[in-house]
Design a protein around this motif. Structure first.
Motif, PDB file in Angstrom:
ATOM      1  N   ALA A  48     107.168  57.923  71.955  1.00 27.11           N
ATOM      2  CA  ALA A  48     107.350  59.183  71.232  1.00 27.11           C
ATOM      3  C   ALA A  48     107.069  60.411  72.095  1.00 27.11           C
ATOM      4  CB  ALA A  48     106.479  59.200  69.981  1.00 27.11           C
ATOM      5  N   SER A  49     106.055  60.337  72.936  1.00 31.10           N
ATOM      6  CA  SER A  49     105.702  61.512  73.735  1.00 31.10           C
ATOM      7  C   SER A  49     104.846  61.068  74.918  1.00 31.10           C
ATOM      8  CB  SER A  49     104.910  62.532  72.908  1.00 31.10           C
ATOM      9  OG  SER A  49     103.548  62.124  72.804  1.00 31.10           O
ATOM     10  N   MET A  50     104.523  62.010  75.774  1.00 31.64           N
ATOM     11  CA  MET A  50     103.651  61.727  76.921  1.00 31.64           C
ATOM     12  C   MET A  50     102.363  61.054  76.467  1.00 31.64           C
ATOM     13  SD  MET A  50     103.274  61.759  80.110  1.00 31.64           S
ATOM     14  CE  MET A  50     103.753  62.909  81.371  1.00 31.64           C
ATOM     15  N   ASN A  51     101.872  61.440  75.291  1.00 33.60           N
ATOM     16  CA  ASN A  51     100.614  60.875  74.776  1.00 33.60           C
ATOM     17  C   ASN A  51     100.703  59.389  74.476  1.00 33.60           C
ATOM     18  OD1 ASN A  51      99.254  63.298  74.816  1.00 33.60           O
ATOM     19  ND2 ASN A  51      99.764  63.827  72.702  1.00 33.60           N
ATOM     20  N   GLU A  52     101.899  58.872  74.313  1.00 34.47           N
ATOM     21  CA  GLU A  52     102.062  57.493  73.816  1.00 34.47           C
ATOM     22  C   GLU A  52     102.257  56.453  74.919  1.00 34.47           C
ATOM     23  OE1 GLU A  52     101.435  57.080  70.669  1.00 34.47           O
ATOM     24  OE2 GLU A  52     101.293  59.252  70.478  1.00 34.47           O
ATOM     25  N   TRP A  53     102.355  56.891  76.196  1.00 31.92           N
ATOM     26  CA  TRP A  53     102.512  55.898  77.255  1.00 31.92           C
ATOM     27  C   TRP A  53     101.257  55.034  77.325  1.00 31.92           C
ATOM     28  CZ3 TRP A  53     106.967  55.002  79.735  1.00 31.92           C
ATOM     29  CH2 TRP A  53     107.913  56.024  79.824  1.00 31.92           C
ATOM     30  N   ALA A  55      99.088  51.805  79.406  1.00 28.69           N
ATOM     31  CA  ALA A  55      98.916  51.322  80.781  1.00 28.69           C
ATOM     32  C   ALA A  55      99.989  50.289  81.117  1.00 28.69           C
ATOM     33  CB  ALA A  55      97.525  50.727  80.949  1.00 28.69           C
ATOM     34  N   GLU A  56     100.417  49.521  80.116  1.00 26.80           N
ATOM     35  CA  GLU A  56     101.442  48.494  80.338  1.00 26.80           C
ATOM     36  C   GLU A  56     102.814  49.118  80.615  1.00 26.80           C
ATOM     37  OE1 GLU A  56      99.973  49.264  77.540  1.00 26.80           O
ATOM     38  OE2 GLU A  56     101.444  49.358  75.908  1.00 26.80           O
ATOM     39  N   ASP A  57     102.937  50.417  80.379  1.00 25.25           N
ATOM     40  CA  ASP A  57     104.214  51.122  80.602  1.00 25.25           C
ATOM     41  C   ASP A  57     104.256  51.844  81.944  1.00 25.25           C
ATOM     42  OD1 ASP A  57     105.265  50.553  77.975  1.00 25.25           O
ATOM     43  OD2 ASP A  57     103.905  52.081  77.195  1.00 25.25           O
ATOM     44  N   ALA A  58     103.244  51.641  82.772  1.00 25.42           N
ATOM     45  CA  ALA A  58     103.170  52.425  84.019  1.00 25.42           C
ATOM     46  C   ALA A  58     104.422  52.237  84.880  1.00 25.42           C
ATOM     47  CB  ALA A  58     101.919  52.036  84.804  1.00 25.42           C
ATOM     48  N   GLU A  59     104.917  51.016  84.954  1.00 24.39           N
ATOM     49  CA  GLU A  59     106.115  50.786  85.778  1.00 24.39           C
ATOM     50  C   GLU A  59     107.316  51.524  85.196  1.00 24.39           C
ATOM     51  OE1 GLU A  59     107.141  46.684  86.544  1.00 24.39           O
ATOM     52  OE2 GLU A  59     109.124  47.282  87.257  1.00 24.39           O
ATOM     53  N   LEU A  60     107.451  51.478  83.888  1.00 27.62           N
ATOM     54  CA  LEU A  60     108.584  52.153  83.243  1.00 27.62           C
ATOM     55  C   LEU A  60     108.508  53.669  83.444  1.00 27.62           C
ATOM     56  CD1 LEU A  60     111.105  52.113  81.471  1.00 27.62           C
ATOM     57  CD2 LEU A  60     109.605  51.998  79.455  1.00 27.62           C
ATOM     58  N   LEU A  61     107.288  54.220  83.336  1.00 31.76           N
ATOM     59  CA  LEU A  61     107.118  55.656  83.581  1.00 31.76           C
ATOM     60  C   LEU A  61     107.545  55.995  85.011  1.00 31.76           C
ATOM     61  CD1 LEU A  61     106.128  58.470  82.784  1.00 31.76           C
ATOM     62  CD2 LEU A  61     103.793  57.722  83.238  1.00 31.76           C
ATOM     63  N   GLY A  62     107.137  55.142  85.953  1.00 29.83           N
ATOM     64  CA  GLY A  62     107.565  55.336  87.343  1.00 29.83           C
ATOM     65  C   GLY A  62     109.073  55.255  87.483  1.00 29.83           C
ATOM     66  N   PHE A  97     111.069  63.540  69.376  1.00 25.75           N
ATOM     67  CA  PHE A  97     109.894  62.710  69.659  1.00 25.75           C
ATOM     68  C   PHE A  97     110.302  61.333  70.188  1.00 25.75           C
ATOM     69  CE2 PHE A  97     107.980  66.296  67.825  1.00 25.75           C
ATOM     70  CZ  PHE A  97     106.694  66.335  68.357  1.00 25.75           C
ATOM     71  N   HIS A  98     111.033  61.398  71.278  1.00 26.48           N
ATOM     72  CA  HIS A  98     111.312  60.240  72.151  1.00 26.48           C
ATOM     73  C   HIS A  98     111.174  60.825  73.545  1.00 26.48           C
ATOM     74  CE1 HIS A  98     113.846  56.465  73.171  1.00 26.48           C
ATOM     75  NE2 HIS A  98     113.571  57.057  74.329  1.00 26.48           N
ATOM     76  N   PHE A  99     110.218  60.318  74.308  1.00 29.77           N
ATOM     77  CA  PHE A  99     109.863  60.918  75.588  1.00 29.77           C
ATOM     78  C   PHE A  99     111.096  61.228  76.436  1.00 29.77           C
ATOM     79  CE2 PHE A  99     109.038  60.874  80.058  1.00 29.77           C
ATOM     80  CZ  PHE A  99     107.914  61.671  80.170  1.00 29.77           C
ATOM     81  N   HIS A 100     111.090  62.385  77.067  1.00 29.69           N
ATOM     82  CA  HIS A 100     112.187  62.751  77.978  1.00 29.69           C
ATOM     83  C   HIS A 100     111.699  63.734  79.023  1.00 29.69           C
ATOM     84  CE1 HIS A 100     112.268  65.300  74.384  1.00 29.69           C
ATOM     85  NE2 HIS A 100     112.608  66.309  75.173  1.00 29.69           N
ATOM     86  N   TRP A 101     112.250  63.576  80.221  1.00 33.86           N
ATOM     87  CA  TRP A 101     112.127  64.587  81.255  1.00 33.86           C
ATOM     88  C   TRP A 101     113.334  65.509  81.139  1.00 33.86           C
ATOM     89  CZ3 TRP A 101     107.583  64.620  83.298  1.00 33.86           C
ATOM     90  CH2 TRP A 101     106.916  63.438  83.652  1.00 33.86           C
ATOM     91  N   HIS A 102     113.101  66.817  81.242  1.00 35.00           N
ATOM     92  CA  HIS A 102     114.190  67.773  81.454  1.00 35.00           C
ATOM     93  C   HIS A 102     114.316  67.960  82.959  1.00 35.00           C
ATOM     94  CE1 HIS A 102     114.246  69.606  77.274  1.00 35.00           C
ATOM     95  NE2 HIS A 102     113.038  69.065  77.269  1.00 35.00           N
ATOM     96  N   ILE A 103     115.522  67.866  83.488  1.00 34.50           N
ATOM     97  CA  ILE A 103     115.805  68.281  84.875  1.00 34.50           C
ATOM     98  C   ILE A 103     116.564  69.596  84.777  1.00 34.50           C
ATOM     99  CG2 ILE A 103     117.016  67.769  87.024  1.00 34.50           C
ATOM    100  CD1 ILE A 103     116.881  64.806  86.326  1.00 34.50           C
ATOM    101  N   LEU A 104     115.989  70.637  85.361  1.00 33.90           N
ATOM    102  CA  LEU A 104     116.590  71.978  85.293  1.00 33.90           C
ATOM    103  C   LEU A 104     116.842  72.490  86.699  1.00 33.90           C
ATOM    104  CD1 LEU A 104     114.026  73.151  82.661  1.00 33.90           C
ATOM    105  CD2 LEU A 104     116.485  73.115  82.224  1.00 33.90           C
TER     106      LEU A 104
END
Ligand code: AMP
Ligand code: ZN
Length: 117
Positions: A48-53, A55-62, A97-104
């Motif tokens: 949902a957001s940065m708050n919801e990552w 530890a098991e998601d660390a690879e996916l965040l990377g 509320f689904h995590f996303h990076w904006h590239i600007l």
């Protein structure tokens, strides 16, 4: 999540202008661009957001970060530069509320540090 806009985009039930896709990550054009290049990078998994990552998601965040760098490069921004933004929660103005990076990028962006404007 059944009622999540970006999950529907990831599933393909809502269309998007895709620029990148692999097993874990999707990127597409923002529907209301705030800069000449405005792309969104999401994990296909609903987070949902940065708050919801977790530890098991660390690879996916990377993976989202490596993908963002690659996508910025393919959009021609490697040399001119770009900003990677995440809005988290109410005060940031997060609306999806689904995590996303904006590239600007694609123009000189307003400086975040007023003293160097
Ligand atoms: P935020 O949650 O504030 O970080 O931003 C959500 C972003 O999603 C906004 O920049 C919207 O313009 C964008 N957006 C909303 N709906 C869509 C859509 N269907 N396709 C692409 N981008 C969208
Ligand atoms: Zn979702």
């Amino acid at each position: 999540m059944s009622d999540c806009l970006f999950c529907k985009i990831a599933e393909g039930t809502i269309p998007s202008r895709k620029v990148f896709e692999d097993e874990h990550v999707l990127a597409f054009h923002d529907i209301q661009p705030q800069a000449p290049v405005h792309l969104l990078v999401i994990p296909k998994k609903h987070i949902a957001s940065m708050n919801e990552w977790g530890a098991e998601d660390a690879e996916l965040l990377g993976r989202t970060l490596f993908a963002a760098r690659q996508i910025a490069k393919e959009a021609g921004l490697e040399e001119s530069g770009y900003r990677l933004v995440n809005n988290c929660g109410r005060d940031s103005g997060q609306i999806v509320f689904h995590f996303h990076w904006h590239i600007l990028g694609g123009e000189k962006l307003a400086n975040l540090n007023p003293s160097s404007n």
